[in-house]
Design an enzyme around this catalytic site. Sequence first.
Site, PDB file in Angstrom:
ATOM      1  N   SER A 134      62.472 138.594 -15.712  1.00 22.75           N
ATOM      2  CA  SER A 134      62.165 137.456 -14.857  1.00 22.75           C
ATOM      3  C   SER A 134      62.057 136.182 -15.698  1.00 22.75           C
ATOM      4  CB  SER A 134      60.874 137.739 -14.075  1.00 22.75           C
ATOM      5  OG  SER A 134      60.667 136.762 -13.077  1.00 22.75           O
ATOM      6  N   ASP A 280      64.770 140.134  -8.809  1.00 18.79           N
ATOM      7  CA  ASP A 280      63.906 140.070  -9.995  1.00 18.79           C
ATOM      8  C   ASP A 280      63.743 141.426 -10.677  1.00 18.79           C
ATOM      9  OD1 ASP A 280      61.645 139.778 -11.733  1.00 18.79           O
ATOM     10  OD2 ASP A 280      61.019 138.042 -10.568  1.00 18.79           O
TER      11      ASP A 280
END
Length: 494
Positions: A134, A280
Amino acid sequence: MGMHNLCTNHSYKIMLNVRSLERWCRSRKIEHGSINRNANKVGNSSVARIKDKSPTNLYTYTQRNLMSTQMERSNSVLQPPAFGNLITVLSIDGGGIRGLIPAIILDCLETELQKLDGEDARIADYFDMIAGTSTGGLITAMLTAPDEKKRPLFTAKAIKKFYLQKCPKIFPQDCGNSLTKFVKNFFAPLYDGKYLHDCIRKRLPNIRLEDTLTNVAIPTFDISTLQPTIFSSYKMKKKPYLNALLSDICIATSAAPTYLPPHHFETIHEGQKHEFNLVDGGVAANNPTLIAMGEIAKQLIRKNNAFHAPQSLEYNKFLVISIGSGECKKKWNYNPDDASKWGLLKWWYNANGSVPLLDIFTQASTDMVDIHLSVVFKALGVENNYLRIQEDGLKHSLSELDRATTDNLKELTDAGEALLQKRVSRVDLDTGKFVPCSEKSNEVALKDFAKQLSEEKKLRDLPSPRIVNSKPEPCIMLETKPNFGPFEELRINV
């Protein structure tokens, strides 16, 4: 002057390995010089000429893949682990705007490396593998992306500045109150991601995974196959279709569900199209330390000659820095009395603006990785080879992924700087909380790790025995050794 065979009996065998040969070499006067990179190919013989202290003997060893190693990554700024003593790993957690905290920690580390090795030193110069999820994936890409001079595009200090300047535009605080935010989020992601996407594409133009200055691993999750997709420098060698643009990888690994839209892109390899539909990487591995070590373990299994032999997963060879982005573990955060009344809606969106399910999943995976590694390193008596820097006492407002207000960013900066002054802590295996385990502060520990990283790099950069091209003589002894190739010849001129 005569030639004598050293070995006249086929049953006589010489047991040599890289380490014993290196120790033997140290006792002789070695003719140093730069490595002939043209010799770094499988099947091409390399000759190391070593002069004994005695002027009467000249030992000539003709060997394959021993003093020169075939590089898996020809553009790596760091010599492979086989030239040193350690395998160095850096891991960076996910966490939205909380990526400012690891940026501050990395700025401290890079500053210490520059004090040791000069102002041109960069973090990518010291690590065999950098992994990030991320926001940590974005930092990983920024640390390892090359400029036109094949040096890192960004310093750690510039990454810190990037977060302070760009986060308010990536996560604009114009959604109104919590109710307005909830209604908007009920039908669509909170943010369209356009500014983030433009920002990343502008700063990482036409740079692909294969271009990174050291090996990287950036996890994502494919919602069409319900499988993690890890963009790894090593994995790309076996699966070339993973050689995507770094900008696409960063956008994908940052696409947190409910906050930013999933990212779709395609790559083409040998005329075949490969589609990716990614969100993500934090939903699979918010702490990517095990992913990084797993990618290295696969190379050991495949007998990659860039690594030490015997090729086994020896944790005492690893030097690991794992940096968290902070988390909130206050007892009042969630409680069972309230949660017992939650339905689907409240589990997904709490009145205080948090997302309980997302918090629980990301923090659970983060802590499980840390607990596992803490146990393994301690059990093997090498706990000092593993440094985890994490703040587990953030207040709730600071733990949010997207609260990019001026005040919040200032508090996150203060939290990161305060974390440097806190004592080194390790997770308590019973309570799951971080407890001090040393009198050293995190800043002092980073200085110690910087010294080890600097020494390791200097060891790898030492001139190797000169490799010269030579037509091999007829073989008088041949023994095939696993991982190294055959020793073609061992002879003495007297």
